[in-house]
Design an enzyme around this catalytic site. Structure first.
Site, PDB file in Angstrom:
ATOM      1  N   ARG A 182       0.718  -1.108   0.054  1.00  0.00           N
ATOM      2  CA  ARG A 182       0.035  -0.513   0.002  1.00  0.00           C
ATOM      3  C   ARG A 182       0.905   0.851  -0.080  1.00  0.00           C
ATOM      4  NH1 ARG A 182      -3.427  -3.622   3.089  1.00  0.00           N
ATOM      5  NH2 ARG A 182      -2.374  -2.421   5.282  1.00  0.00           N
ATOM      6  N   LYS A 209     -18.244  17.806  -1.878  1.00  0.00           N
ATOM      7  CA  LYS A 209     -18.000  16.704  -3.213  1.00  0.00           C
ATOM      8  C   LYS A 209     -19.088  15.844  -3.206  1.00  0.00           C
ATOM      9  CE  LYS A 209     -14.922  13.005  -3.315  1.00  0.00           C
ATOM     10  NZ  LYS A 209     -13.658  12.006  -3.631  1.00  0.00           N
ATOM     11  N   LYS A 246     -12.408  14.993   4.766  1.00  0.00           N
ATOM     12  CA  LYS A 246     -13.453  14.044   4.244  1.00  0.00           C
ATOM     13  C   LYS A 246     -14.523  13.439   5.291  1.00  0.00           C
ATOM     14  CE  LYS A 246     -14.003  10.466   1.717  1.00  0.00           C
ATOM     15  NZ  LYS A 246     -13.546   9.139   0.657  1.00  0.00           N
TER      16      LYS A 246
HETATM   17  P1  13P Z   1     -14.806   7.777  -6.168  1.00  0.00           P
HETATM   18  O1  13P Z   1     -14.200   8.735  -7.003  1.00  0.00           O
HETATM   19  O2  13P Z   1     -13.406   6.482  -6.730  1.00  0.00           O
HETATM   20  O3  13P Z   1     -15.737   7.793  -6.475  1.00  0.00           O
HETATM   21  O4  13P Z   1     -13.717   8.386  -4.400  1.00  0.00           O
HETATM   22  C1  13P Z   1     -13.878   9.233  -3.952  1.00  0.00           C
HETATM   23  C2  13P Z   1     -14.574   9.166  -2.890  1.00  0.00           C
HETATM   24  O5  13P Z   1     -13.553   9.420  -1.821  1.00  0.00           O
HETATM   25  C3  13P Z   1     -15.647   9.164  -2.393  1.00  0.00           C
HETATM   26  O6  13P Z   1     -15.857   8.831  -0.861  1.00  0.00           O
END
Ligand code: 13P
Length: 341
Positions: A45, A221, A136
């Site tokens: 990873r 987002k 996030k």
């Molecule tokens: P994806 O663009 O693969 O949907 O992932 C973005 C993300 O951070 C989801 O929480």
């Protein structure tokens, strides 16, 4: 000196740049590695993420920030340099996923609630010390019309949690990315996606307002408005742009500096074409860019396949996707440019 939240948020959506979502949990990254037949270990990873963060062409020119997982924000590169320092040296901002995942919502089969608020103040203080300047939290809203999913209760509970998270982030000097993801997995049409996204965003901004969150120091987002995968239909980039911009104009305050989309299972090129169509339809009150996980990483993962000899090819594949999405963030992408890669 602590940076202003507003300035961090603006830097996250700087012209032609977007966010690399590299915050897959250990379970999710294992799934991605299974697909390329690589064993998921702490070292593999690390090696994979190190190659991304050292891809200077992508990072310096097209990536404003990187969302990390708890393991990664503490990891060192093979030469002992903290991965966070490599990200910063490329001019990008380290960020951190702080939610503890979506769990079944008691009493509402098919709905989930994202957990992770307990102890969050203390965890944010530690992440700040480790270098994170944004965070996030992902809420997951599935659509299953036959089962009455999502319930209003699930939308309310998730938006309330997002607002409590956002307020805690700002108290800690960290910009919250608020992510209410309406999933594209269902059999619903584009109008249903529009309706559910609209109700969700209205509730989200109502909760952010009630929690006294500074919108100028917040990044949204969201999902794009698209038909569900199982609907058997596809929408053109122009249609996606029209419906997505409609829902944002109806729900997202202009005080939000930027909107950074998730890719959600769209193909690489779809995610790029749709983002481009929205920016080509401007002018808009907010920056519109990417915060992609899969749509940025599928190509480099495939090119890498766990082999040292493939590192340069993987970095090139990442740089190409980052450049295409950087162009799409300015409405300057075209399918012809795509082929040059
Ligand atoms: P994806 O663009 O693969 O949907 O992932 C973005 C993300 O951070 C989801 O929480």
């Amino acid at each position: 000196m602590t940076e202003r939240l507003e300035d961090i948020a603006l830097a996250m959506v700087a012209d032609g740049k977007g966010i690399l979502a590299a915050d897959e949990s250990s379970g999710t990254i294992k799934k991605r590695f299974d697909a390329i037949k690589v064993e998921s270990t702490e070292e593999s990873r690390r090696d994979y993420r190190e190659l991304m963060f050292r891809a200077d062409d992508a990072m310096k020119n097209h990536i404003s920030g990187v969302i990390l997982y708890d393991e990664t924000i503490r990891q060192k590169a093979a030469d002992g340099t903290p991965l966070v320092d490599i990200i910063k040296a490329a001019g990008a901002i380290p960020g951190i996923k702080v939610d503890a995942g979506a769990k079944p919502l008691a009493g509402f089969p098919g709905d989930t609630i994202t957990e992770g608020l307990d102890g969050l103040r203390e965890r944010l203080a530690e992440y700040y010390k480790l270098g994170a300047r944004f965070a996030k939290w992902r809420a997951v809203i599935d659509i299953n019309e036959e089962e009455n999913v999502p319930s209003a209760t699930a939308i309310d509970a998730n938006c309330h949690a997002l607002a409590r998270y956002a307020a805690l982030c700002q108290e800690a000097g960290i910009v919250p990315i608020v992510e209410p993801e309406v999933l594209m997995d269902g059999a619903h049409d584009i109008d249903t996606c529009y309706e559910v996204t609209k109700v969700t965003l209205l509730q989200l901004f109502s909760e952010l307002y009630a929690a006294d969150v500074n919108l100028a120091g917040t990044i949204l987002k969201p999902n794009m408005v698209i038909p569900g995968k199982k609907s058997g239909t596809k929408a053109s980039p122009e249609q996606v742009a029209e419906m997505t911009l409609k829902v944002f104009r109806e729900t997202v305050p202009a005080a939000i500096p930027g909107i950074a989309f998730l890719s959600g299972g769209q193909s690489d090129e779809e995610a790029t074409a749709n983002l481009n169509a929205m920016n080509a339809a401007g002018p808009l009150p907010w920056k519109l860019t990417f915060s992609y996980g899969r749509a940025l990483q599928a190509a480099p993962q495939k090119a890498w396949a766990g082999k040292k000899d493939n590192v340069t090819a993987a970095q090139k594949a990442f740089a190409h996707r980052a450049r295409m999405n950087g162009l799409a963030a300015q409405g300057k992408w075209s399918p012809d440019l795509e082929k040059q890669g």
